[in-house]
Design a protein around this motif. Structure first.
Motif, PDB file in Angstrom:
ATOM      1  N   ASP A 255       0.851  -1.184   0.000  1.00  0.00           N
ATOM      2  CA  ASP A 255       0.000   0.000   0.000  1.00  0.00           C
ATOM      3  C   ASP A 255       0.892   1.241   0.000  1.00  0.00           C
ATOM      4  O   ASP A 255       1.557   1.556   0.998  1.00  0.00           O
ATOM      5  CB  ASP A 255      -0.911   0.000   1.228  1.00  0.00           C
ATOM      6  CG  ASP A 255      -2.064   1.003   1.099  1.00  0.00           C
ATOM      7  OD1 ASP A 255      -1.969   1.903   0.259  1.00  0.00           O
ATOM      8  OD2 ASP A 255      -3.051   0.865   1.852  1.00  0.00           O
ATOM      9  N   CYS A 256       0.909   1.953  -1.127  1.00  0.00           N
ATOM     10  CA  CYS A 256       1.709   3.173  -1.248  1.00  0.00           C
ATOM     11  C   CYS A 256       0.815   4.408  -1.389  1.00  0.00           C
ATOM     12  O   CYS A 256       1.206   5.403  -2.008  1.00  0.00           O
ATOM     13  CB  CYS A 256       2.657   3.067  -2.443  1.00  0.00           C
ATOM     14  SG  CYS A 256       4.044   1.955  -2.167  1.00  0.00           S
ATOM     15  N   ASP A 257      -0.357   4.327  -0.804  1.00  0.00           N
ATOM     16  CA  ASP A 257      -1.301   5.440  -0.832  1.00  0.00           C
ATOM     17  C   ASP A 257      -1.570   5.887   0.603  1.00  0.00           C
ATOM     18  O   ASP A 257      -2.009   5.084   1.428  1.00  0.00           O
ATOM     19  CB  ASP A 257      -2.606   4.986  -1.487  1.00  0.00           C
ATOM     20  CG  ASP A 257      -3.581   6.132  -1.719  1.00  0.00           C
ATOM     21  OD1 ASP A 257      -3.436   7.191  -1.077  1.00  0.00           O
ATOM     22  OD2 ASP A 257      -4.491   5.967  -2.553  1.00  0.00           O
ATOM     23  N   PRO A 258      -1.309   7.172   0.923  1.00  0.00           N
ATOM     24  CA  PRO A 258      -1.563   7.662   2.285  1.00  0.00           C
ATOM     25  C   PRO A 258      -3.013   7.504   2.740  1.00  0.00           C
ATOM     26  O   PRO A 258      -3.290   7.492   3.938  1.00  0.00           O
ATOM     27  CB  PRO A 258      -1.174   9.147   2.203  1.00  0.00           C
ATOM     28  CG  PRO A 258      -0.230   9.231   1.052  1.00  0.00           C
ATOM     29  CD  PRO A 258      -0.700   8.208   0.062  1.00  0.00           C
TER      30      PRO A 258
ATOM     31  N   ARG B 260       2.271  -8.469   6.885  1.00  0.00           N
ATOM     32  CA  ARG B 260       1.037  -9.010   7.462  1.00  0.00           C
ATOM     33  C   ARG B 260       0.450 -10.010   6.475  1.00  0.00           C
ATOM     34  O   ARG B 260       0.728  -9.955   5.278  1.00  0.00           O
ATOM     35  CB  ARG B 260       0.004  -7.912   7.713  1.00  0.00           C
ATOM     36  CG  ARG B 260       0.268  -7.081   8.959  1.00  0.00           C
ATOM     37  CD  ARG B 260       1.438  -6.172   8.792  1.00  0.00           C
ATOM     38  NE  ARG B 260       1.433  -5.080   9.773  1.00  0.00           N
ATOM     39  CZ  ARG B 260       2.333  -4.104   9.783  1.00  0.00           C
ATOM     40  NH1 ARG B 260       3.311  -4.081   8.880  1.00  0.00           N
ATOM     41  NH2 ARG B 260       2.285  -3.157  10.696  1.00  0.00           N
ATOM     42  N   HIS B 261      -0.391 -10.900   6.993  1.00  0.00           N
ATOM     43  CA  HIS B 261      -1.011 -11.910   6.133  1.00  0.00           C
ATOM     44  C   HIS B 261      -2.518 -11.837   6.265  1.00  0.00           C
ATOM     45  O   HIS B 261      -3.050 -11.725   7.372  1.00  0.00           O
ATOM     46  CB  HIS B 261      -0.531 -13.308   6.513  1.00  0.00           C
ATOM     47  CG  HIS B 261      -1.076 -14.391   5.638  1.00  0.00           C
ATOM     48  ND1 HIS B 261      -0.642 -14.567   4.335  1.00  0.00           N
ATOM     49  CD2 HIS B 261      -2.029 -15.342   5.848  1.00  0.00           C
ATOM     50  CE1 HIS B 261      -1.294 -15.589   3.794  1.00  0.00           C
ATOM     51  NE2 HIS B 261      -2.146 -16.070   4.691  1.00  0.00           N
ATOM     52  N   ASN B 262      -3.210 -11.873   5.129  1.00  0.00           N
ATOM     53  CA  ASN B 262      -4.663 -11.915   5.129  1.00  0.00           C
ATOM     54  C   ASN B 262      -5.107 -13.331   4.776  1.00  0.00           C
ATOM     55  O   ASN B 262      -4.892 -13.797   3.651  1.00  0.00           O
ATOM     56  CB  ASN B 262      -5.226 -10.904   4.123  1.00  0.00           C
ATOM     57  CG  ASN B 262      -6.742 -10.856   4.135  1.00  0.00           C
ATOM     58  OD1 ASN B 262      -7.402 -11.716   3.571  1.00  0.00           O
ATOM     59  ND2 ASN B 262      -7.296  -9.830   4.794  1.00  0.00           N
ATOM     60  N   GLU B 263      -5.710 -14.001   5.743  1.00  0.00           N
ATOM     61  CA  GLU B 263      -6.106 -15.394   5.556  1.00  0.00           C
ATOM     62  C   GLU B 263      -7.208 -15.541   4.516  1.00  0.00           C
ATOM     63  O   GLU B 263      -7.217 -16.498   3.733  1.00  0.00           O
ATOM     64  CB  GLU B 263      -6.581 -15.989   6.890  1.00  0.00           C
ATOM     65  CG  GLU B 263      -5.482 -16.176   7.928  1.00  0.00           C
ATOM     66  CD  GLU B 263      -4.544 -17.320   7.576  1.00  0.00           C
ATOM     67  OE1 GLU B 263      -4.908 -18.126   6.681  1.00  0.00           O
ATOM     68  OE2 GLU B 263      -3.463 -17.400   8.176  1.00  0.00           O
TER      69      GLU B 263
ATOM     70  N   SER C 170      -0.303   0.767   4.821  1.00  0.00           N
ATOM     71  CA  SER C 170       0.024   2.191   4.853  1.00  0.00           C
ATOM     72  C   SER C 170      -0.822   2.873   5.926  1.00  0.00           C
ATOM     73  O   SER C 170      -1.889   2.397   6.286  1.00  0.00           O
ATOM     74  CB  SER C 170      -0.262   2.810   3.482  1.00  0.00           C
ATOM     75  OG  SER C 170      -0.275   4.218   3.552  1.00  0.00           O
ATOM     76  N   ILE C 171      -0.314   3.989   6.437  1.00  0.00           N
ATOM     77  CA  ILE C 171      -1.087   4.853   7.331  1.00  0.00           C
ATOM     78  C   ILE C 171      -0.919   6.291   6.850  1.00  0.00           C
ATOM     79  O   ILE C 171      -0.142   6.567   5.937  1.00  0.00           O
ATOM     80  CB  ILE C 171      -0.638   4.714   8.807  1.00  0.00           C
ATOM     81  CG1 ILE C 171       0.862   5.015   8.952  1.00  0.00           C
ATOM     82  CG2 ILE C 171      -0.962   3.326   9.341  1.00  0.00           C
ATOM     83  CD1 ILE C 171       1.346   5.014  10.396  1.00  0.00           C
ATOM     84  N   ASN C 172      -1.652   7.218   7.470  1.00  0.00           N
ATOM     85  CA  ASN C 172      -1.645   8.617   7.018  1.00  0.00           C
ATOM     86  C   ASN C 172      -0.249   9.235   6.989  1.00  0.00           C
ATOM     87  O   ASN C 172       0.027  10.136   6.198  1.00  0.00           O
ATOM     88  CB  ASN C 172      -2.536   9.472   7.930  1.00  0.00           C
ATOM     89  CG  ASN C 172      -3.994   9.087   7.846  1.00  0.00           C
ATOM     90  OD1 ASN C 172      -4.409   8.459   6.883  1.00  0.00           O
ATOM     91  ND2 ASN C 172      -4.774   9.454   8.848  1.00  0.00           N
TER      92      ASN C 172
ATOM     93  N   SER D  36      -5.206  -1.091   2.667  1.00  0.00           N
ATOM     94  CA  SER D  36      -4.996  -1.598   4.028  1.00  0.00           C
ATOM     95  C   SER D  36      -6.325  -1.781   4.750  1.00  0.00           C
ATOM     96  O   SER D  36      -6.536  -2.781   5.447  1.00  0.00           O
ATOM     97  CB  SER D  36      -4.091  -0.640   4.816  1.00  0.00           C
ATOM     98  OG  SER D  36      -2.849  -0.468   4.174  1.00  0.00           O
ATOM     99  N   ASN D  37      -7.219  -0.803   4.585  1.00  0.00           N
ATOM    100  CA  ASN D  37      -8.538  -0.914   5.198  1.00  0.00           C
ATOM    101  C   ASN D  37      -9.297  -2.124   4.651  1.00  0.00           C
ATOM    102  O   ASN D  37      -9.943  -2.864   5.407  1.00  0.00           O
ATOM    103  CB  ASN D  37      -9.355   0.360   4.941  1.00  0.00           C
ATOM    104  CG  ASN D  37      -8.783   1.570   5.651  1.00  0.00           C
ATOM    105  OD1 ASN D  37      -7.982   1.442   6.573  1.00  0.00           O
ATOM    106  ND2 ASN D  37      -9.168   2.753   5.214  1.00  0.00           N
ATOM    107  N   TRP D  38      -9.215  -2.307   3.355  1.00  0.00           N
ATOM    108  CA  TRP D  38      -9.909  -3.402   2.699  1.00  0.00           C
ATOM    109  C   TRP D  38      -9.411  -4.756   3.221  1.00  0.00           C
ATOM    110  O   TRP D  38     -10.161  -5.721   3.342  1.00  0.00           O
ATOM    111  CB  TRP D  38      -9.713  -3.309   1.189  1.00  0.00           C
ATOM    112  CG  TRP D  38     -10.805  -3.938   0.377  1.00  0.00           C
ATOM    113  CD1 TRP D  38     -11.648  -4.929   0.773  1.00  0.00           C
ATOM    114  CD2 TRP D  38     -11.171  -3.606  -0.955  1.00  0.00           C
ATOM    115  NE1 TRP D  38     -12.517  -5.258  -0.247  1.00  0.00           N
ATOM    116  CE2 TRP D  38     -12.239  -4.449  -1.326  1.00  0.00           C
ATOM    117  CE3 TRP D  38     -10.689  -2.685  -1.893  1.00  0.00           C
ATOM    118  CZ2 TRP D  38     -12.837  -4.407  -2.586  1.00  0.00           C
ATOM    119  CZ3 TRP D  38     -11.278  -2.655  -3.138  1.00  0.00           C
ATOM    120  CH2 TRP D  38     -12.346  -3.494  -3.476  1.00  0.00           C
TER     121      TRP D  38
END
Length: 270
Positions: A47-50, A88-91, A100-102, A55-57
């Protein structure tokens, strides 16, 4: 970690980018990642978007571990990075990701201060850790063509351009390809472009068909034959925090799986 599947034994880095917003970049990143994972490819999404929609998805919540901005800062300041601690891993989707974060919005100044400011992302993802552990690394880029995005474009082997079936999105394609060629210092876009993927295609309108046909006339086989339909199910998947690919009844999911086959054909020569 599983062994890589691509014949080059090197992670294939793909930027999903378009300077026009609202064309389905994040949706495309997630669904292509999920579709490639279904083909037994080991996938990392970055995720390279502030605004961190990806990441939320993927249902990310701050956990105290490094995010994209931390990795960039550590690279510029020559600190050692434990990449295992960044993943991180999404099962649900069976994919790894770096969130990413702000704070990422403030990294432009950090990158610009680096002695080799155009290659910060390249230095991170050229690390053998990624070649050893992944077949594909897919970057979700923000809309602005700023220093962070051009860093990603330079780092990537391939570019995929989502193009909404809309005249304004169509008109922005040439600017996107020109920017990519300038970053790569190369005029041969065919070496890098996986394709232009028409998204939000409305089958009940002449407008979508017109845009699709005009793209085909202008760019030929650089346009995917498969388009992504504009369907309510795609919007609903955001609320459910899952890809369309994960729903075996999804029309959009089936379309993204078709696109993933083309990506493997182009990137792996299979």
């Amino acid at each position: 970690m599983t062994e890589t599947k691509n014949t080059n034994k090197k992670a294939i880095k793909i930027a999903v980018s378009n300077q026009k917003g609202g064309v389905g970049k994040t949706t495309t990143v997630l669904n292509i990642g999920a579709a490639l994972a279904l083909q037994n490819r080991k996938v990392l999404l970055v995720d390279c978007d502030p605004q961190h929609h990806l990441s939320n998805w993927l249902d990310f919540s701050p956990d105290g571990k490094p995010t994209t901005s931390d990795i960039i800062f550590s690279t510029v300041t020559n600190q050692t990075i434990d990449f295992d601690n960044c993943i991180r891993h999404n099962e649900e989707e069976n994919i790894d990701f770096i969130p990413s974060i702000n704070v990422l919005a403030g990294m432009l100044g950090i990158i610009a201060a680096d002695n080799n400011s155009s290659n910060v992302i390249s230095r991170i993802f050229d690390n053998e850790y990624f070649n050893k552990n992944y077949d594909y690394i897919i970057f979700d880029c923000q809309t602005a063509l700023d220093l962070l995005v051009t860093n990603v474009l330079k780092a990537c082997d391939k570019l995929l351009i989502p193009v909404q079936a809309d005249i304004l999105s169509y008109e922005g394609v040439e600017q996107m390809t020109d920017t990519f060629m300038r970053v790569k210092n190369d005029t041969d876009i065919r070496k890098y472009l996986i394709g232009m993927l028409v998204t939000m295609y409305q089958t009940n309108t002449k407008h979508s068909a017109t845009i699709f046909n005009e793209l085909k006339e202008s760019y030929g086989d650089l346009v995917f034959n498969t388009y992504i339909s504009y369907r309510t199910e795609a919007k609903n998947s955001v609320g459910f925090r899952r890809s369309s690919v994960s729903d075996h009844k999804s029309v959009v999911g089936a379309q993204y799986i078709e696109v993933s086959h083309k990506i493997m054909e182009v990137c792996e020569n299979v």
